[in-house]
Design a protein around this motif. Structure first.
Motif, mmCIF file in Angstrom:
data_model
loop_
_atom_site.group_PDB
_atom_site.id
_atom_site.type_symbol
_atom_site.label_atom_id
_atom_site.label_comp_id
_atom_site.label_asym_id
_atom_site.label_seq_id
_atom_site.Cartn_x
_atom_site.Cartn_y
_atom_site.Cartn_z
ATOM 1 N N TYR A 23 0.831 -1.204 0.000
ATOM 2 C CA TYR A 23 0.000 0.000 0.000
ATOM 3 C C TYR A 23 0.864 1.252 0.000
ATOM 4 O O TYR A 23 0.506 2.255 -0.642
ATOM 5 C CB TYR A 23 -0.923 -0.005 1.216
ATOM 6 N N VAL A 200 -16.149 -6.088 1.644
ATOM 7 C CA VAL A 200 -14.814 -6.233 1.056
ATOM 8 C C VAL A 200 -14.846 -7.241 -0.087
ATOM 9 O O VAL A 200 -14.253 -7.033 -1.156
ATOM 10 C CB VAL A 200 -13.791 -6.653 2.127
ATOM 11 N N TRP A 203 -17.056 -5.675 -3.038
ATOM 12 C CA TRP A 203 -16.454 -4.448 -3.568
ATOM 13 C C TRP A 203 -15.276 -4.789 -4.473
ATOM 14 O O TRP A 203 -15.067 -4.138 -5.501
ATOM 15 C CB TRP A 203 -15.997 -3.568 -2.410
ATOM 16 N N ASN A 204 -14.516 -5.818 -4.106
ATOM 17 C CA ASN A 204 -13.330 -6.194 -4.877
ATOM 18 C C ASN A 204 -13.617 -7.234 -5.952
ATOM 19 O O ASN A 204 -12.698 -7.649 -6.666
ATOM 20 C CB ASN A 204 -12.252 -6.749 -3.937
ATOM 21 N N THR A 244 -6.563 3.276 -7.897
ATOM 22 C CA THR A 244 -6.570 2.185 -6.927
ATOM 23 C C THR A 244 -6.636 2.713 -5.502
ATOM 24 O O THR A 244 -7.327 2.146 -4.644
ATOM 25 C CB THR A 244 -5.314 1.312 -7.104
ATOM 26 N N VAL A 247 -10.178 3.710 -4.879
ATOM 27 C CA VAL A 247 -11.073 2.555 -4.770
ATOM 28 C C VAL A 247 -10.912 1.862 -3.420
ATOM 29 O O VAL A 247 -11.892 1.407 -2.821
ATOM 30 C CB VAL A 247 -10.813 1.569 -5.927
ATOM 31 N N THR A 248 -9.683 1.761 -2.922
ATOM 32 C CA THR A 248 -9.447 1.066 -1.655
ATOM 33 C C THR A 248 -9.685 1.947 -0.433
ATOM 34 O O THR A 248 -9.918 1.425 0.664
ATOM 35 C CB THR A 248 -8.000 0.534 -1.599
ATOM 36 N N LEU A 251 -12.889 1.284 1.732
ATOM 37 C CA LEU A 251 -12.806 0.062 2.540
ATOM 38 C C LEU A 251 -11.991 0.298 3.799
ATOM 39 O O LEU A 251 -12.356 -0.167 4.889
ATOM 40 C CB LEU A 251 -12.187 -1.069 1.723
ATOM 41 N N ILE A 252 -10.888 1.013 3.667
ATOM 42 C CA ILE A 252 -10.046 1.288 4.826
ATOM 43 C C ILE A 252 -10.791 2.171 5.828
ATOM 44 O O ILE A 252 -10.747 1.929 7.044
ATOM 45 C CB ILE A 252 -8.730 1.953 4.379
#
Length: 273
Positions: A23, A200, A203-204, A244, A247-248, A251-252
């Protein structure tokens, strides 16, 4: 601090670095110009900042915000119906006595072994026959029943004392009223844990949307990321990494907000036998 504590701390720090390194590089690449990305440097820190160009390019070139909204609608719809169906089923398997209860639970466990790839072809054929492809329904309906949700909540409900359920029955409450007024208020930690797992996962998910979605306006976040790859113009890795990150990030944020409930759901019996 003894040697065992030091070793445990060192192991935890090592695992944190291992899991956060990808990340960190993604964040670094999202603010680097293309010349630095392909320069061969292993440092995630840029020498010249190109984050504004990369992130603005993401918003201007593709409707990424629409893709994020589609992902939110799909994940919310799936989670709503999963909870709607799984909670009564799990309560019946945990607290009601009826013939074949263990056999039904065995089928639930068997359902955990069947991935979506096994049933994708007949489901696709059914949606094609009903002319439901390329719709929100095609993205949501195949996942509204979750064997994992039934298993998870059944394990949690087993940790609720039977005396509490019996007392509610003596007060004249029916099973539905007991589920809604007694059990559900206690289920928030387990529901939060399952909600994170569900969101999660979907979404992915790239496999199923890639099959049933044809209209760009219905693209989910993973499909939206594919738009930043071009065989003719070359891959825009700076913009791809910026997309990216965007998009992530939801979730975090969701996990950071719900982490206390998530840990509580695990520790209070959501995964206990």
């Amino acid at each position: 601090m003894n040697c065992r504590a030091i070793l445990r701390l060192a192991l935890l720090i090592g695992l944190v670095v291992l899991f956060l390194a990808p990340y960190a590089y993604m964040l670094g690449f999202s603010v680097k110009p293309a010349s630095e990305i392909f320069g061969g440097s292993l440092s995630p820190l840029p020498t010249s900042f190109a984050g504004f160009a990369n992130y603005v390019g993401v918003i201007q070139r593709r409707p990424l915000l629409l893709h994020l909204a589609n992902g939110a609608v799909v994940c919310a719809g799936i989670l709503f119906f999963q909870l709607l169906f799984a909670l009564p089923c799990a309560y019946a398997l945990a607290k009601l006595r009826f013939a074949g209860r263990e056999a039904v639970f065995g089928l639930v466990l068997f359902g955990l072994l069947i991935p979506i790839q096994v049933t994708a072809l007949p489901i696709y054929a059914g949606f094609a026959g009903l002319r439901l492809l390329d719709t929100y329904g095609a993205l949501i309906v195949p996942f509204v029943s979750s064997a994992f949700a039934v298993f998870l909540f059944r394990q949690f409900f087993r940790s609720i004392p039977d005396e509490m359920i019996d007392a509610a029955r003596l007060d004249g409450l029916g099973e539905i009223s007991i589920l809604v007024r007694v059990v559900l208020p206690l289920t928030l930690p387990a529901a939060t844990a399952f909600g994170i797992f569900s969101v999660v996962s979907h979404w992915n998910d790239l496999f199923w949307p890639l099959i049933v979605v044809r209209s760009p306006e219905l693209n989910t976040p993973p499909l939206g990321l594919l738009a930043f790859r071009s065989a003719e113009a070359g891959d825009r890795y700076g913009e791809l990494m910026a997309a990216t990150v965007l998009v992530t990030a939801p979730l975090i944020l969701v996990f950071l907000v719900a982490q206390r409930r998530f840990v509580e759901g695990i520790s209070l019996g959501a995964l206990k036998g």
